[in-house]
Design a protein around this motif. Structure first.
Motif, PDB file in Angstrom:
ATOM      1  N   MET A 387       0.818  -1.174   0.064  1.00 40.83           N
ATOM      2  CA  MET A 387      -0.218  -0.008  -0.073  1.00 40.83           C
ATOM      3  C   MET A 387       0.993   1.066   0.079  1.00 40.83           C
ATOM      4  O   MET A 387       0.200   2.351  -0.274  1.00 40.83           O
ATOM      5  CB  MET A 387      -0.839  -0.042   1.248  1.00 40.83           C
ATOM      6  CG  MET A 387      -1.840  -1.048   1.382  1.00 40.83           C
ATOM      7  SD  MET A 387      -3.011  -0.977  -0.010  1.00 40.83           S
ATOM      8  CE  MET A 387      -4.220   0.100   0.578  1.00 40.83           C
ATOM      9  N   GLU A 388       2.230   1.326   0.384  1.00 37.17           N
ATOM     10  CA  GLU A 388       3.146   2.417   0.591  1.00 37.17           C
ATOM     11  C   GLU A 388       2.832   3.251  -0.729  1.00 37.17           C
ATOM     12  O   GLU A 388       2.876   4.493  -0.491  1.00 37.17           O
ATOM     13  CB  GLU A 388       4.355   1.757   0.556  1.00 37.17           C
ATOM     14  CG  GLU A 388       5.511   3.026   1.265  1.00 37.17           C
ATOM     15  CD  GLU A 388       5.047   3.321   2.539  1.00 37.17           C
ATOM     16  OE1 GLU A 388       5.178   4.730   2.695  1.00 37.17           O
ATOM     17  OE2 GLU A 388       4.543   2.366   3.218  1.00 37.17           O
ATOM     18  N   SER A 389       2.836   2.813  -2.045  1.00 33.71           N
ATOM     19  CA  SER A 389       2.848   3.774  -2.977  1.00 33.71           C
ATOM     20  C   SER A 389       1.707   4.127  -3.528  1.00 33.71           C
ATOM     21  O   SER A 389       1.498   4.883  -4.364  1.00 33.71           O
ATOM     22  CB  SER A 389       3.334   2.838  -4.472  1.00 33.71           C
ATOM     23  OG  SER A 389       2.227   1.577  -4.489  1.00 33.71           O
ATOM     24  N   LYS A 390       0.599   3.917  -2.703  1.00 29.29           N
ATOM     25  CA  LYS A 390      -0.982   4.154  -3.033  1.00 29.29           C
ATOM     26  C   LYS A 390      -1.516   5.173  -1.859  1.00 29.29           C
ATOM     27  O   LYS A 390      -2.509   5.681  -1.934  1.00 29.29           O
ATOM     28  CB  LYS A 390      -1.832   3.149  -2.912  1.00 29.29           C
ATOM     29  CG  LYS A 390      -1.379   1.530  -3.669  1.00 29.29           C
ATOM     30  CD  LYS A 390      -1.533   1.898  -4.887  1.00 29.29           C
ATOM     31  CE  LYS A 390      -1.300   0.397  -5.569  1.00 29.29           C
ATOM     32  NZ  LYS A 390      -0.104  -0.073  -5.662  1.00 29.29           N
ATOM     33  N   LYS A 391      -0.579   5.540  -1.168  1.00 34.86           N
ATOM     34  CA  LYS A 391      -0.963   6.405  -0.136  1.00 34.86           C
ATOM     35  C   LYS A 391      -1.816   7.777  -0.572  1.00 34.86           C
ATOM     36  O   LYS A 391      -2.797   8.178   0.070  1.00 34.86           O
ATOM     37  CB  LYS A 391       0.198   6.903   0.900  1.00 34.86           C
ATOM     38  CG  LYS A 391       0.554   5.840   1.776  1.00 34.86           C
ATOM     39  CD  LYS A 391       1.611   6.269   2.759  1.00 34.86           C
ATOM     40  CE  LYS A 391       1.808   5.033   3.890  1.00 34.86           C
ATOM     41  NZ  LYS A 391       3.029   5.794   4.907  1.00 34.86           N
TER      42      LYS A 391
END
Length: 1640
Positions: A387-391
């Motif tokens: 999920m890191e890149s979707k924050k």
């Protein structure tokens, strides 16, 4: 074991098998236990019988068959290792046959048989498989339960079954295509699922498996083939249950399929499973299956899975959006499975899954959003790295649901925000919106009023959402460290906008935590640069907001203390000079808040403290520019509080204090102009706040303030121009009046707050002139026409404030207030116009307060003016309803006050009345002036309403205190109205209302102190008697009558001592009036004061006695209060003790029952010992010679007679009873105690069951309980003799009630004799002597009573000690032949009692006693067997003490006589006979004949240990314990003596079990006799005894060695137990079944 015994075991087992289906569950359970017990010893034999039973009864009902099969399963389960191999084979065969006999499916029956096979299969899997596979042949569809059994075996014995599965699957595959019926499809699918799960478990634990070479591909081809059939054919079934089971199987099978086969099926499999959601309600199973499929697909790296993603996500989203019912576990499980599916997909296809979820957030449907948010939260928490890149994308998307109106959605949003906060989203750009969302919802208003609950339990109320947000904000502040710089100082922004006011408390708490942390760590970010920070309020605005919050500390969920604490932390950020001041001033304020509640807080003092804090801060700041900025921002902030006027009012005061500290005069004028122009003059609270602010400003700027007010009064504000009041034309008049009201108030406040030295010469010219001008009337010369309440209130308040200001100044310089009378007359009219039945406005309070301020000013009012003013004010206030009263009629203009406002208004109104009274008295403090004021109050003192009396007495106390403090004694003048005042006030010392009582004592104290002053004593003189009144005040707080009585007596002694003789007559006649006061407590007080006065100073009132008696006589008719009647009786006695004879004659002839007045008079006569003694003599003489009753025919038709009491003896007994109630009658009663006691007990005997006579005048039977009167008189006599222990015992035993009634009279008399013997022995010889002659009376009732009394006396040693035993014994012997059956029974009882009372005399009377008891046991004329019972009971007692020589020859004879009674249905006779048997034992010791007799009855005694009657059980325990040594076995003797204690419980089963062991050991030869005796009790009347007999036999058999079986008739036993197994009582059936368990 012999063949015979085996037959018995078989018979018993057979009987148990017959009973296995008993309708009672406990019997069924015990049958099963017994079967298991028998099977533990001989599993093969019992199993064989079970098998035979089933074979011989092919048509047995299914439920019965099932129970037997379940029993077999239990035996196999517990004894598998002990069962022989042939029997195992046989059982397998039986179970297999039972399971498959019926081609139809019969679930309970076939399941029970299947369970046997599964139980055997845990040990003998090969044999089971051999049997089952014989019924699982290729090409033939097997029985349903054959497949079911295979499935269950694969569960219970994974390692045993998996090696067979390849073959089973091979055989099963062709069957699948043959299967047409749904139930067979279901069972095959279920089996395939179980097989797959077992294989997976086997493969996962290969290290423990018997064959570690087994691999997944061993099963792949078969599983794939089965999968094809299930998937292609069965999954489309119409039967939902089948579809679900197939889906479940398919899910489990996926893991075992070859990857290429699974890949091939995925495009069809996933849509097929998804389609099931629409067809079935049990979604959990579908989701679980889907999860298996996805897991298997992901694990093998499926490429085609992505093609199914859209439909998967769509369906899963639908599932996750359905509501979860936490009371329904499947819905919770389904939700969790669906989330697992999302996780599996998200880890493989992150971009597409996240994008899908975020797109769904845009859907405004509540459920859809609900589901999307649940998934989002799950993914944020579980798939962190992915999920890191979707924050940023997620941050942007969450805004959509944040705007949703549904609280349910918002709740889920908060949970998502909380998850985001913990994973670093809030620090990113756009994170502040999430913080704002949380704060907004911390500020939610309540959905429901206090105490209400939502109708829908699912509803998310504002309250619960708000609490969740509060907790979330706290959590973010305390647990997510990196958020500190996101929240500080940005949260300050939310403190000032009004829409966030309800969030103040959580906001402040978070800011306090953050600020403290930064301050303690000396972080540079603690210091806030307000010029750099965007959107932050200025330091001044922040301080204003927090200060106003603090002024209302319990509003907005208690924001006061957090606001002050935050202010202290922010100190250097507000201004560098504030820290020292606030660190000193704020902590004490916080302490005040900790120690108070909203109700306790002193609002006035609290506000003053806060204004002082502001003043000290402004001084410390030392910066006029900053101060002016503060005032300007406060003024512009006023409009924020347009909907919170109390807060706005306080802010006006803050502005006033700030302007007071400003040196810039032009700025001050500008600000005054602004607040006058901006103010909303329509509202009273705002008007007063504004006036207070302007008044405070005037303290430093008097000239400027007056000038500005004058200028404003002439400005456009008063022209009917829409420029200021943008209103309709006809409203302008109203608005103008409101502005004028404001100005009138402002002038009043200016007058009070301005420096005294500057104000006086401005009163007339500047202040009153302007008030007059704005009031727009000619008070002061023009007719008053205004009807505007606001104007009235403002005028009254302002005039009062001016008067107050003048009063302060007049102390230093003289002044005549020429307009005083006009003003008083004007505002007095305002009070008259107020509604009499309600307090809705402060008019009364303000008018009286203003009049009180005006009264001391010159010129003085005339007498008439004063009278009118007092009359109007007192009546207007006292007549108001009590506080909680809500008026019914409310006009449109009026508003209902809330309880707090109402309370405050009442308090202020009463205080201002007191102020006015003091003010009037202050002008002329003389007795006449006091009387003229008191006459307005005195009629209210006797009101029936508590609140009116309380108001009147408080006003009196206030007035008298003021009088005492201000009186002047010019010469020795008299306090002529003292008697009248005391007569009115002293009875109030006993008022039922505590506030009236304690205040009344103050009034009396002050009156007597005033009298002392008038007598010429010095101011500091303290009279001991008068000072003694003060401690009474605390006593009077206790409402206990005796304390009030005592206090009144003390009070009267003081009054009597200090009262001048001329005042006595007035006081006495005032007290006569007090006897009929509206409050009974005050009537009592009047009577007490009256009697005490007459005793102390009645000598001087001789000529008044006739008139006094006449008044008393009239008063008595209307006095209902008993205590007052008593006191009046004493008054009469004080005056008429010489005329006793006449009084007595009158009383005896009064109609019965006596009214309370007559009774009190009798009682009063007892106060004189000599008179009382004479009356007692007369009564005893009359009672001994007059007939107690006459027999009257009930009716001519029915016949029969009734006893009716004669009038005179009854009247005398009644009178005697009343006389004895007087404590003073103790001495004469004691001197004649024995005669009086005997006389009353005989009177009582002749009164039981006797009716009262008819009243001559009414011809109705008098409502007198004839025996009750005599019993009461006797009870009072005993009390007078101070026989407290006797009384205590009799009360405890309820003996008095018993003595009054015919049925219980003998019991009552027995209890009386017992109590007298124990606690009043020395009095008995004289009583016995007086009673003896009565035994020859013609009245049978008197003989019964006296015999009962004597009989009980023999029960106590006192008869021997005081040497009247012979008299008693002789009388009892004579009574043995009395014609009355009851007398004879009591005589037998008395003779038996000698053994208890005087055991040493027993042998002296041995012959007579034995003769009497023997004849008693043979008594023929004994309908209820009462004499027999007494004889046995008496003999039991006597035997304890008789010498052996006296009884030796009679033992066996008595024993034989007793034996028939052992099984009597009468509990008492059974009990007495067993007891007597125990007593006989000591005479039979060492006698072989007696030992035989004991063994004869032993079984009976043992079985009666479970007798339903507890007394019989106790008797058995006793008899067996004492007979134990004669049984002839040491072990049995020890057992009986250790375990058979009357007060200890007995575990009967254990006891009988142990006992049978000893009987077998010590008396093998008697076993035949014992078991035959026990068998006779199988037919007992009592089910408990039948059950006991079954237990006895069971334990006997259980403990019997094989060689002794010959002693028993096993056939009879077996027959008996089989019969008991059909007993109607389930308890007996349970025990019979238990006994059968011992047949082994």
């Amino acid at each position: 074991m012999s063949t015979m015994a085996e037959t018995d075991v078989e018979q018993v087992t057979l009987a148990l098998l017959d009973a296995a289906n008993d309708k009672d569950f406990e019997v069924q359970t015990q049958v099963r236990k017994s079967m298991l017990t028998l099977a533990n010893e001989q599993p093969d034999r019992v199993l064989a019988m079970c098998q035979d039973y089933l074979l011989k009864h092919p048509k047995l009902v299914v439920s019965h068959r099932v129970v037997i099969l379940q029993t077999i399963e239990l035996i196999v389960g517990s004894r598998i290792d002990a069962i022989s191999y042939p029997r195992i084979k046989s059982i397998i065969s039986l179970a297999s046959d039972e399971m498959t006999r019926s081609k139809e499916v019969v679930p309970d029956w076939q399941q029970a048989a299947s369970n046997i096979l599964v139980a055997v299969g845990n040990k003998h899997i090969n044999e089971i498989m051999e049997e089952i596979l014989s019924k699982f042949q290729p090409g033939v569809l097997p029985h349903f339960f054959v497949v079911q059994t295979l499935a269950n075996l694969s569960d219970s014995n994974v390692y045993g079954m998996v090696p067979f599965l390849n073959a089973i699957l091979g055989t099963m595959l062709p069957m699948l295509s043959l299967t047409k019926q749904d139930n067979m499809k279901w069972v095959f699918s279920s089996a395939l699922r179980h097989f797959s799960d077992s294989i997976l478990e086997y493969l996962a634990n290969l290290d423990k498996a018997p064959d570690p070479t087994v691999r997944q591909d061993t099963f792949s081809s078969e599983i794939c083939a089965a999968f094809d059939i299930l998937f292609n054919n069965w999954l489309q079934s119409r039967e939902s249950k089948l579809r679900l089971t197939v889906a479940e199987a398919v899910g489990s099978m996926c893991h075992l399929m070859a990857s290429d086969k699974l890949e091939e099926h995925i495009p069809k499999l996933i849509p097929a499973i998804l389609s099931l959601y629409k067809k079935n309600n049990e979604h959990y199973i579908i989701s679980k299956s889907l999860c298996h499929v996805l897991d298997a697909s992901v694990n093998m790296g499926s490429r085609v899975l992505e093609t199914q993603l859209d439909s998967l996500l769509f369906a899963l989203h639908q599932q996750v959006s359905t509501s979860v019912d936490y009371n329904n576990p499947p819905t919770v499980k389904n939700h969790n499975e669906v989330l697992r599916c999302f996780s599996l997909l998200a880890n493989t296809f992150p971009d597409r899954v996240v994008m899908f979820v975020l797109q769904r957030l845009e859907n405004s449907n509540e459920r859809s959003r609900f589901g999307s948010l649940a998934v989002l939260r799950h993914l944020i928490n579980s798939s962190t790295s992915m999920m890191e890149s979707k924050k940023l994308l997620i941050l942007a998307s969450i805004r959509q649901p944040m705007a949703d109106h549904s609280n349910k959605v918002k709740k889920r949003v908060v949970q998502v925000i909380s998850a985001m906060a913990h994973h670093g989203y809030l620090e990113l750009d756009g994170g502040e919106l999430l913080v704002r969302f949380i704060v907004q919802h911390c500020a939610l208003p309540d959905t429901y009023q206090h105490g209400q609950k939502p109708a829908d339990p699912e509803e998310v109320t504002n309250e619960s959402l708000r609490t969740m947000c509060d907790n979330t904000l706290h959590l973010l502040t305390t647990t997510v460290g990196r958020l500190a710089d996101v929240l500080w100082p940005k949260l300050l922004y939310y403190l000032t906008p009004q829409q966030y006011s309800n969030a103040t408390t959580p906001l402040c708490k978070s800011l306090i935590v953050l600020g403290n942390k930064k301050k303690d760590n000396k972080e540079p970010t603690f210091n806030i640069d307000f010029s750099q920070e965007v959107n932050l309020p200025s330091p001044q605005t922040l301080m204003i907001k927090l200060l106003v919050n603090a002024a209302f500390p319990f509003n907005s969920r208690g924001h006061g203390a957090p606001s002050l604490s935050l202010l202290q932390i922010l100190s250097v950020n507000i201004h560098r000079n504030t820290e020292a001041v606030w660190d000193q001033e704020i902590p004490p304020l916080l302490t005040v808040l900790e120690e108070t509640t909203a109700e306790d807080l002193d609002k006035k003092s609290w506000n003053e403290n806060l204004l002082q804090l502001l003043a000290k801060t402004l001084v410390a700041v030392e910066d006029d520019k900053w101060v002016c900025q503060f005032a300007a921002e406060a003024t512009s902030y006023l409009s924020t509080y347009n909907n919170a006027l109390d807060e706005k009012s306080f802010l006006y005061q803050c502005i006033g204090v700030t302007l007071q500290h400003s040196f810039n005069k032009d700025f001050v004028k500008k600000q005054l102009q602004e607040i006058l122009l901006k103010a909303r003059h329509n509202d009273a609270v705002e008007r007063e706040g504004l006036a207070l602010g302007i008044g405070l400003c005037a303290n430093s700027h008097l000239e400027g303030t007056l000038a500005k007010l004058d200028e404003f009064g002439k400005s456009d504000a008063f022209k009917k121009s829409p420029s200021i009041f943008n209103l309709l034309k006809d409203r302008n008049e109203v608005e103008t009046e409101k502005v004028k009201s404001t100005l009138i108030l402002c002038y009043g406040q200016v007058a009070v707050n301005a420096p005294p030295e500057k104000i006086l010469n401005r009163i007339d010219q500047d202040i009153l002139r302007c008030i007059n001008k704005h009031f727009n009337t000619k008070v002061l010369g023009i007719k008053v026409e205004t009807k505007d309440l606001t104007m009235k209130l403002s005028l009254i308040q302002s005039v009062g404030l001016v008067a107050k200001a003048i009063s302060e100044c007049v102390k230093k310089q003289g002044y005549v207030f020429s307009r005083k009378q006009e003003l008083i007359a004007l505002i007095q009219d305002f009070i008259k116009a107020e509604p009499a039945d309600a307090l809705r406005s402060p008019v009364r309070h303000l008018v009286m307060s203003t009049c009180a301020n005006l009264m001391p000013l010159d010129p003085a009012l005339s007498e008439n003016e004063t009278f009118d003013l007092l009359k109007v004010c007192v009546n207007s206030v006292f007549s108001l309803p009590p506080e909680p009263h809500t008026p019914e009629k409310i006009t449109k203009e009026e508003e209902i006050l809330d309880p707090k406002q109402r309370k405050a208004l009442y308090k202020d109104t009463l205080s201002s009345l007191h102020e006015l009274l003091s003010s009037v008295l202050g002008k002329d403090p003389t007795p006449d002036s006091l009387q003229s004021v008191f006459k307005h109050i005195e009629c209210w003192l006797t009101s029936t309403q508590d609140h009116e009396r309380e108001r009147a007495i408080l006003a009196t106390a206030h007035m008298l205190t003021h009088y005492l403090d201000n009186m002047t004694v010019k010469n020795m003048m008299s306090f002529h109205n003292l008697g009248a005042l005391l007569g009115r006030l002293s009875p109030r010392c006993s008022d039922p209302h505590v506030a009236v009582r304690t205040t009344a004592i103050d009034c009396v104290y002050i009156l007597l102190t005033i009298q002392l002053r008038y007598e010429g004593f010095a101011l500091d003189y303290k009279d001991d008697a008068v000072e003694g009144l003060l401690p009474l005040k605390t006593q009077l707080e206790n409402p206990d009558h005796s304390i009030l009585y005592k206090s009144c007596s003390e009070l009267t002694k003081v009054m009597s001592k200090r009262l001048p003789q001329p005042q006595m007559t007035t006081l006495v006649f005032m007290l006569f009036e007090g006897l009929v006061d509206s409050q009974t407590n005050c009537c009592r007080a009047s009577s007490v004061i009256l009697n005490t006065l007459l005793k102390n100073r009645g000598g001087g009132l001789q000529e008044m006695v006739p008139e006094m008696l006449e008044v008393l006589h009239v008063r008595l008719q209307s006095i209902t209060e008993e205590q007052v009647r008593v006191a009046v009786g004493q008054t009469v006695l004080i005056m008429a003790s010489q005329h006793l004879q006449t009084v007595v004659n009158t009383l005896v002839n009064q109609p019965l029952p006596y009214d309370s007045w007559t009774s009190e008079m009798w009682m009063a006569l007892g106060a004189d010992p000599i008179v009382a003694s004479q009356i007692i003599e007369i009564v005893m003489e009359k009672l001994s010679v007059l007939a107690p009753y006459v027999d009257k025919k009930e009716s001519l038709i029915r016949g029969g007679t009734t006893k009716v009491a004669t009038n005179k003896p009854l009247a005398m007994t009644c009178g005697l009873k009343e006389l004895l109630l007087n404590g003073q009658s103790q001495e004469p009663a004691l001197s004649k105690f024995s005669q009086l006691f005997s006389c009353l007990i005989v009177r009582l005997a002749a009164s039981v069951g006797v009716s009262a006579p008819k009243d001559n005048s009414t011809k109705r039977t008098a409502s007198v309980h004839v025996a009750g009167v005599a019993a009461d008189a006797l009870r009072i006599l005993v009390a007078r003799a101070q026989l407290d222990e006797v009384l205590k015992r009799l009360e405890e035993d309820k003996a008095w009630d018993a003595m009054r009634e015919e049925k219980t009279h003998i019991t009552g008399v027995t209890l009386l004799a017992r109590a007298m013997a124990k606690h009043a022995g020395p009095r008995l010889p004289a009583i016995v002597e007086c009673l003896c002659p009565t035994l020859n009376n013609i009245y049978e009732c008197q003989r019964i009573t006296v015999t009962a009394f004597f009989s009980e006396l023999l029960n106590h040693h006192v008869a021997t000690e005081l040497m009247f035993i012979d008299v008693l014994m002789n009388n009892m012997m004579e009574r043995i032949s009395d014609p009355c059956c009851t007398v004879r029974m009591l005589a037998v009882r008395g003779l038996g009692n000698i053994a208890v009372g005087s055991p040493e005399k027993v042998n002296k009377y041995a012959k007579e006693l034995l003769a009497a008891m023997s004849s008693g046991m043979e008594e023929k004329d004994d309908p209820g067997k009462l004499i027999t019972l007494e004889a046995m009971s008496g003999l039991s007692k006597v035997l304890l003490y008789l010498d052996k020589k006296n009884v030796h020859l009679l033992v066996v004879y008595i024993f034989m006589k007793i034996k028939p009674f052992l099984e009597s249905e009468n509990d008492e006779i059974r009990c007495a006979s067993i007891h007597l048997m125990g007593k006989l034992s000591k005479f039979g010791s060492g006698e072989p004949v007696f030992k035989d007799q004991i063994h004869n009855v032993l079984v009976s005694l043992l079985l009666h240990l479970v007798d339903p009657n507890p007394q019989v059980v106790k008797a058995c325990k006793y008899a067996m314990r004492v007979c134990a040594p004669m049984v002839g076995s040491e072990q049995i003797t020890a057992m009986f003596q250790n375990h058979l204690h009357e007060d200890k419980s007995l575990h009967y089963g254990e006891f009988i079990n142990d006992l049978t062991k000893y009987l077998i050991q010590d008396f093998p030869g008697m076993l035949n006799f014992y078991h035959i005796s026990v068998l006779q009790f199988f037919k007992s009347n009592w089910s408990e005894v039948r059950a006991g007999a079954a237990m006895f036999i069971g334990f006997l058999l259980g403990n019997l060695p094989e060689e002794h079986y010959a002693h028993l008739n096993m056939g009879t036993i077996t027959k008996g137990l089989v019969m008991l197994l059909q007993d109607p009582d389930p308890l007996v059936r349970v025990k019979a079944a238990e006994a059968m368990g011992h047949f082994h």
